[in-house]
Design a protein around this motif. Structure first.
Motif, PDB file in Angstrom:
ATOM      1  N   ASN A 195     -19.551 112.003   0.643  1.00  0.00           N
ATOM      2  CA  ASN A 195     -18.368 112.330  -0.158  1.00  0.00           C
ATOM      3  C   ASN A 195     -17.587 113.499   0.443  1.00  0.00           C
ATOM      4  O   ASN A 195     -16.352 113.494   0.470  1.00  0.00           O
ATOM      5  N   ILE A 196     -18.303 114.494   0.956  1.00  0.00           N
ATOM      6  CA  ILE A 196     -17.641 115.641   1.580  1.00  0.00           C
ATOM      7  C   ILE A 196     -16.896 115.212   2.843  1.00  0.00           C
ATOM      8  O   ILE A 196     -15.745 115.605   3.076  1.00  0.00           O
ATOM      9  N   ILE A 197     -17.542 114.390   3.667  1.00  0.00           N
ATOM     10  CA  ILE A 197     -16.925 113.924   4.909  1.00  0.00           C
ATOM     11  C   ILE A 197     -15.653 113.119   4.627  1.00  0.00           C
ATOM     12  O   ILE A 197     -14.675 113.190   5.380  1.00  0.00           O
ATOM     13  N   VAL A 199      -8.794 118.541   8.936  1.00  0.00           N
ATOM     14  CA  VAL A 199      -8.701 119.190   7.628  1.00  0.00           C
ATOM     15  C   VAL A 199      -7.287 119.149   7.047  1.00  0.00           C
ATOM     16  O   VAL A 199      -7.099 119.398   5.858  1.00  0.00           O
ATOM     17  N   LYS A 200      -6.289 118.824   7.873  1.00  0.00           N
ATOM     18  CA  LYS A 200      -4.900 118.916   7.420  1.00  0.00           C
ATOM     19  C   LYS A 200      -4.589 117.936   6.295  1.00  0.00           C
ATOM     20  O   LYS A 200      -3.746 118.209   5.430  1.00  0.00           O
ATOM     21  N   TYR A 201      -5.258 116.800   6.275  1.00  0.00           N
ATOM     22  CA  TYR A 201      -4.991 115.799   5.239  1.00  0.00           C
ATOM     23  C   TYR A 201      -5.497 116.272   3.876  1.00  0.00           C
ATOM     24  O   TYR A 201      -4.859 116.024   2.849  1.00  0.00           O
ATOM     25  N   ALA A 202      -6.630 116.954   3.888  1.00  0.00           N
ATOM     26  CA  ALA A 202      -7.153 117.510   2.641  1.00  0.00           C
ATOM     27  C   ALA A 202      -6.253 118.638   2.141  1.00  0.00           C
ATOM     28  O   ALA A 202      -6.016 118.778   0.933  1.00  0.00           O
ATOM     29  N   GLN A 203      -5.726 119.420   3.058  1.00  0.00           N
ATOM     30  CA  GLN A 203      -4.831 120.523   2.695  1.00  0.00           C
ATOM     31  C   GLN A 203      -3.529 120.022   2.088  1.00  0.00           C
ATOM     32  O   GLN A 203      -2.967 120.636   1.187  1.00  0.00           O
ATOM     33  N   LYS A 218     -11.276 111.634  -4.386  1.00  0.00           N
ATOM     34  CA  LYS A 218     -11.050 112.744  -5.305  1.00  0.00           C
ATOM     35  C   LYS A 218     -11.873 112.617  -6.583  1.00  0.00           C
ATOM     36  O   LYS A 218     -12.073 113.592  -7.308  1.00  0.00           O
ATOM     37  N   LYS A 219     -12.359 111.412  -6.882  1.00  0.00           N
ATOM     38  CA  LYS A 219     -13.148 111.196  -8.099  1.00  0.00           C
ATOM     39  C   LYS A 219     -14.586 111.695  -7.951  1.00  0.00           C
ATOM     40  O   LYS A 219     -15.347 111.696  -8.922  1.00  0.00           O
ATOM     41  N   ILE A 277     -21.839 103.036   2.785  1.00  0.00           N
ATOM     42  CA  ILE A 277     -23.080 103.810   2.703  1.00  0.00           C
ATOM     43  C   ILE A 277     -23.309 104.285   1.273  1.00  0.00           C
ATOM     44  O   ILE A 277     -24.419 104.186   0.735  1.00  0.00           O
ATOM     45  N   LEU A 278     -22.242 104.793   0.635  1.00  0.00           N
ATOM     46  CA  LEU A 278     -22.343 105.246  -0.753  1.00  0.00           C
ATOM     47  C   LEU A 278     -22.721 104.104  -1.687  1.00  0.00           C
ATOM     48  O   LEU A 278     -23.488 104.289  -2.640  1.00  0.00           O
ATOM     49  N   LEU A 279     -22.203 102.929  -1.391  1.00  0.00           N
ATOM     50  CA  LEU A 279     -22.497 101.750  -2.208  1.00  0.00           C
ATOM     51  C   LEU A 279     -23.981 101.404  -2.130  1.00  0.00           C
ATOM     52  O   LEU A 279     -24.635 101.168  -3.162  1.00  0.00           O
ATOM     53  N   LEU A 280     -24.520 101.401  -0.916  1.00  0.00           N
ATOM     54  CA  LEU A 280     -25.932 101.077  -0.707  1.00  0.00           C
ATOM     55  C   LEU A 280     -26.842 102.149  -1.299  1.00  0.00           C
ATOM     56  O   LEU A 280     -27.842 101.836  -1.970  1.00  0.00           O
TER      57      LEU A 280
END
Length: 206
Positions: free
Chosen positions: A25-27, A35-39, A48-49, A157-160
């Motif tokens: 989730n962090i990645i 990082v510019k897209y997160a900024q 974001k959820k 990966i999160l789904l599994l």
């Protein structure tokens, strides 16, 4: 298998799964490893959820600690500990389900990206074509670089991981119920070993 040992195995297994969920989730906040897209807030809505961070992470990690510690208190722990593990396992199931739903939604809707002329949108959302099977459609996203591959890989990966968490926490709910109803079980071999030792000592003295 003793319910206590089963709890320890489940708790230990949940640790890395929760950690993987948090890391994924962090990645996801850094598509294209930038990082510019997160900024700028140019992040896929499902990221974001915090499904992996909160649901599959914190809400699973807390039960995992208790489940693991419950397994350490004697062979089958105690009725109170097992009963509490049922409740916390239910919390873990809820968190894992939330992570699963968010990850599935992220896969179905696709990433938030620039489709040209600095126009940011979710191009694959509500489309009939399955973008996951047709890689030619991935070219719609010009920025971030390889964002479709990036998002789909991590959400998969999160789904599994969340599916495994649901199964393990569900097993612990059943295991906890048995432990709560049957109570503790002590190592019955110890008294026998003591008796054998005493008998041997008597025989030697004679």
């Amino acid at each position: 298998m003793c319910t206590g040992k089963c709890s320890m195995c489940i708790g230990i297994t949940l640790y890395p799964l929760a950690l993987i969920s948090i890391i994924c989730n962090i990645i996801l906040f850094f598509p294209g490893w930038d990082v510019k897209y997160a900024q700028k807030g140019q992040i896929t809505e499902e990221v974001k959820k915090l499904g992996g961070l909160v649901g599959g992470g914190v809400m699973v990690l807390i039960p995992a600690v208790h489940i693991h510690m419950t397994g350490k208190h004697g062979c089958c722990a105690n009725r109170c500990g097992m009963f509490l593990s049922i409740i916390l396992s239910a919390v873990g199931v809820a968190g894992a389900i939330y992570s699963f739903i968010v990850a599935l939604s992220g896969l179905l809707n696709g990433p938030y990206c620039d489709v040209g002329n600095d126009y940011w949108t979710t191009p694959f959302k509500n489309e009939k074509a399955d973008y996951l099977k047709d890689r030619a459609l991935w070219e719609k996203c010009t920025e971030p670089k390889n964002v479709v591959k990036f998002n789909s890989g991590l959400f998969s990966i999160l789904l599994l991981v969340s599916l495994l968490q649901i199964i393990l926490c569900g097993i612990q709910m059943i295991n906890g119920l048995f432990g709560c109803l049957c109570g503790t079980c002590r190592d019955k071999d110890k008294p026998r070993q003591t008796n054998i030792t005493v008998t041997s000592a008597v025989n030697v003295s004679l």
